[in-house]
Design a protein around this motif. Structure first.
Motif, PDB file in Angstrom:
ATOM      1  N   UNK A  29     -64.469  63.726  95.320  1.00 38.56           N
ATOM      2  CA  UNK A  29     -62.776  63.850  94.986  1.00 38.56           C
ATOM      3  C   UNK A  29     -61.723  63.076  96.026  1.00 38.56           C
ATOM      4  N   UNK A  30     -62.366  63.497  96.308  1.00 37.99           N
ATOM      5  CA  UNK A  30     -61.567  63.065  97.707  1.00 37.99           C
ATOM      6  C   UNK A  30     -62.487  62.140  98.907  1.00 37.99           C
ATOM      7  N   UNK A  31     -63.986  61.880  98.538  1.00 42.49           N
ATOM      8  CA  UNK A  31     -65.286  60.717  99.092  1.00 42.49           C
ATOM      9  C   UNK A  31     -64.959  59.683  98.195  1.00 42.49           C
ATOM     10  N   UNK A  32     -63.754  59.589  97.146  1.00 46.47           N
ATOM     11  CA  UNK A  32     -63.729  57.861  96.275  1.00 46.47           C
ATOM     12  C   UNK A  32     -62.799  56.916  97.223  1.00 46.47           C
ATOM     13  N   UNK A  33     -63.693  56.082  97.300  1.00 48.34           N
ATOM     14  CA  UNK A  33     -63.186  54.368  98.474  1.00 48.34           C
ATOM     15  C   UNK A  33     -62.670  54.082  96.792  1.00 48.34           C
ATOM     16  N   UNK A 111     -67.456  35.360  88.757  1.00 50.46           N
ATOM     17  CA  UNK A 111     -68.794  36.630  88.689  1.00 50.46           C
ATOM     18  C   UNK A 111     -68.521  37.914  89.970  1.00 50.46           C
ATOM     19  N   UNK A 112     -68.283  39.127  89.150  1.00 55.37           N
ATOM     20  CA  UNK A 112     -68.331  39.852  89.916  1.00 55.37           C
ATOM     21  C   UNK A 112     -69.781  41.029  89.828  1.00 55.37           C
ATOM     22  N   UNK A 113     -70.978  41.044  91.032  1.00 55.84           N
ATOM     23  CA  UNK A 113     -71.795  41.558  90.132  1.00 55.84           C
ATOM     24  C   UNK A 113     -71.920  42.265  91.578  1.00 55.84           C
ATOM     25  N   UNK A 135     -58.271  43.108  86.740  1.00 54.76           N
ATOM     26  CA  UNK A 135     -59.883  42.673  85.902  1.00 54.76           C
ATOM     27  C   UNK A 135     -61.031  42.783  86.933  1.00 54.76           C
ATOM     28  N   UNK A 136     -60.851  42.298  87.942  1.00 55.19           N
ATOM     29  CA  UNK A 136     -61.738  41.945  88.807  1.00 55.19           C
ATOM     30  C   UNK A 136     -61.233  43.509  89.675  1.00 55.19           C
ATOM     31  N   UNK A 137     -60.676  43.450  89.700  1.00 54.97           N
ATOM     32  CA  UNK A 137     -60.699  44.823  91.119  1.00 54.97           C
ATOM     33  C   UNK A 137     -61.164  46.048  90.293  1.00 54.97           C
ATOM     34  N   UNK A 142     -65.002  50.495  89.074  1.00 53.71           N
ATOM     35  CA  UNK A 142     -65.756  50.976  88.483  1.00 53.71           C
ATOM     36  C   UNK A 142     -67.234  50.852  88.842  1.00 53.71           C
ATOM     37  N   UNK A 143     -67.224  49.957  90.068  1.00 52.22           N
ATOM     38  CA  UNK A 143     -68.818  50.593  90.598  1.00 52.22           C
ATOM     39  C   UNK A 143     -68.829  50.664  92.228  1.00 52.22           C
TER      40      UNK A 143
END
Length: 193
Positions: A29-33, A111-113, A135-137, A142-143
């Motif tokens: 949980x704490x290592x989330x970027x 385009x987000x890749x 939406x882009x963020x 999510x990735x």
């Protein structure tokens, strides 16, 4: 053989599992970027690995033709809305002013890749340069697992414009793409004379 004695005392002694009490879950949980908010950002500062880095590749087209080579901004950590309003939009406006042509914004393709082959790109089209950065963020975040696994994230932007000085002459068909009158028109004019 008899089955083991499952007394009620054994189950009463154990407490229900709490995911936030488990140390392995806490470290995940704490290592989330995250992306850096504008208030925490300074261009000269070095940032630790708790911030997600992505690149932004952008280009400008006029009448469906690129008028500049792609430009890449690397190691961006700023939230996209702030990156747009404080850094990229002023660069775009400066570039367009130098062209000294009457241009009208038509749309922007985004385009987000990620460099993970199993993931499909997110492709969005927005009117003018009005982009819904949330939406882009959301897709970048999510990735975050792929980012933490060493994959690269990229946001590609194509700002599409139309030249308004050419629209009246080309719509009437007086001038072709090269700026000269067409051979057919010349022949028709000679035949009428």
């Amino acid at each position: 053989m008899s089955s083991p004695d499952l007394s009620d005392d054994l189950f009463e002694a154990e407490e229900p599992w709490d995911p936030y009490a488990d140390s392995s879950q806490q470290s995940t949980h704490t290592n989330q970027v995250k992306l850096c908010p504008l208030l925490d950002w300074h261009s000269e500062r070095t940032y630790n690995e708790s911030y997600m880095r992505y690149s932004v590749e952008w280009k400008v087209t006029v009448n469906n033709r690129a008028i500049m080579p792609k430009d890449t901004e690397q190691d961006v950590i700023l939230v996209l809305a702030a990156f747009w309003s404080h850094l990229l939009e002023p660069k775009l406006k400066s570039f367009l002013r130098k062209k000294k042509r009457p241009l009208k914004s038509e749309d922007t393709n985004v385009v987000v890749s990620v460099t993970e082959r199993s993931e499909r790109d997110l492709t969005k089209r927005f009117d003018d340069t009005t982009i819904d950065w949330a939406i882009i963020e959301k897709q970048l975040l999510a990735w975050s697992e792929w980012y933490q696994a060493g994959k690269k994230l990229r946001v590609s932007l194509s700002f599409n414009y139309v030249d308004t000085s050419q629209s009246s002459t080309t719509s009437l068909g007086r001038v072709d793409k090269r700026g000269s009158t067409s051979t057919t028109r010349q022949m028709l004019a000679e035949g009428a004379a």
